[in-house]
Design an enzyme around this catalytic site. Sequence first.
Site, short mmCIF file in Angstrom:
data_model
loop_
_atom_site.label_atom_id
_atom_site.label_comp_id
_atom_site.label_asym_id
_atom_site.label_seq_id
_atom_site.Cartn_x
_atom_site.Cartn_y
_atom_site.Cartn_z
N ASP A 32 4.87 -5.32 3.78
CA ASP A 32 5.23 -3.98 3.31
C ASP A 32 6.28 -4.00 2.21
O ASP A 32 7.33 -3.35 2.31
CB ASP A 32 5.76 -3.14 4.49
CG ASP A 32 4.79 -3.09 5.65
OD1 ASP A 32 3.58 -3.23 5.42
OD2 ASP A 32 5.24 -2.91 6.79
N GLU A 75 -1.43 6.22 3.79
CA GLU A 75 -0.03 5.97 4.15
C GLU A 75 0.73 5.33 2.99
O GLU A 75 0.18 5.06 1.92
CB GLU A 75 0.05 5.08 5.39
CG GLU A 75 -0.66 3.75 5.26
CD GLU A 75 -0.80 3.01 6.58
OE1 GLU A 75 -0.37 3.55 7.63
OE2 GLU A 75 -1.34 1.90 6.58
#
Length: 578
Positions: A73, A249
């Site tokens: 991430d 997302e």
Amino acid sequence: MMKKLFFQRFSLLAITILLSMAGVADAIGQRNANRNAPLFSQFVYEGNDQVYIDNPLGPDEFYTPILQGCYPDPAIVRRGDDYFMVHSSFAMFPGVPIFHSKDLVNWKQIGHVLDRKSQLKVYDSGISAGIYAPAIKFNPFNETFYMITTQFAGGIGNMVVKTKDPFQGWSDPYKLNFEGIDPSMFFDDDGKAYVVHNDAPDAGKELYSGHRVIKIWDYDLEKDQVIAGTDKIIVDGGVDITKKPIWIEMPHIYKKDGRYFLMCAEGGTGGWHSEVIFVSDSPRGPYVPAPNNPILSQRYLNPNRPNRVEWAGHADLVEGPGGKLYGVFLAIRPNEKNRVNIGRETFILPVDWSGEFPVFENGLVPMQPKLKMPAGVVNKTGTEGYFPNGNFTFTENFTTEKLDYRWIGMRGPREDFISVTRRGLQIRPFETNIKEVRPISSLFKRQMHQRFTASTVLEYTPRSEKDLAGMVCYQSELFNYVFGVTKKGKDFYLVLQRTERGKSTIIASEKIDVKKPIHLQIDADGDNYNFNYSFNGTDYTTLGGTVSGDILSTNVAGGFTGNLIGLYATSVNDAQPE
């Protein structure tokens, strides 16, 4: 009066003596506890992947992934000539590793954003809870850096911390008043601030499993809080809701030529992962998807291709040296059995934004392990304190009080259980087992290669069968291997324990002599793991034969992390030799 003063002084003297004796007793007790604490005098990790042997670097090349191992991430920001990059850390402590670079090739870890208990409350979190998907942004109007994330722990939820200088530490969290995950921030040219994030659809409007939305809020910079009532759904479902896209997302907003571009991950962080982009004339929408989505993915490619990279997505963009655009993103490199033991790593690709929408260069074809360096950049990875990549050796002799940032704890600070002595590192065993969802006395480093060895030298005399120290391979509290020294009756044993779905079995045990230091080694080649030992550091014996790394993969264990290699001690051992 004189008698009264005498007794007062005598009482004070007696109390002083008693306190002194108690202090001596405590010191003796601590010294005895430390005497029984395991001593680790060296740790060596060596990676030797075939992909790097087959693809040596030229003078103008660098490797991607730029961060190997569980650094998922990624989010990145530039201020002047400085680049800062952050990553998810889940229940690891400290949290949110932060890296600095001047050129996108050479990176140094400068610490962790969340390095205090007041910021990070993961003491009772499963390994894949805690910190999800941080974003890092710089606001030029108040010259402040912001790191915004979701903390699934401590009742915190979505939160933001900030600093004027990432080298000097970050504030305590400001809890944010909205649900969902994966928040990011955007600072417009007029000084206004916004938060965008993933959320569930409005109540009663969920159309299918995995249906999510992207929301935007106005943000009050003085109160560090979203402004109530300003929330708005700007993407429903994804690029084309008629195709039931899942898990839209990690949104980021970028502004170019007066228009606003919203880039998101879509498809879930697995085999269908991708990156997509939308455009609007206003930060609050409406947003229209690009006709050429996805702009990054490896999902359509031949599964039998060499040096596979999969699951590409969850990206962030930044202008690189010389004005060239780049994107960092997560992806995985599965082993020969298609298992993911290393975890989700940080990759980088150049980005072409010469048209209306950005496109990751070669992001839709099989990714290669090497890239051309930005003009004028010299590859210094693995030297001068820069993070290594490719094949490398990491050696830790535990001779300095300040350990390398790559050493982490689980659910609590490493400083709570380690001490550096003249002879090496001591670990004070907690009364917690590695299978518990509590802080554990284990010092961890990430697995960063498919083929590696990790070894340490251990001096330890357990007092009872409840005492154990050694090495672990740790995917989670439910899936792990323990390889350590313990006691049974009057004898000492080396044991190998496998835990799958929380159920433990002893693979093998061997009676040993603990009068001499023991060399412990984990030797892995893809899915095959060997747990070896030696008393001279040269001639190794495998305990229990070759075992499968299946339980160290996310395919079997689930979750979002990679295998962690740990130096472990406990005073509530349950790995009993047979």
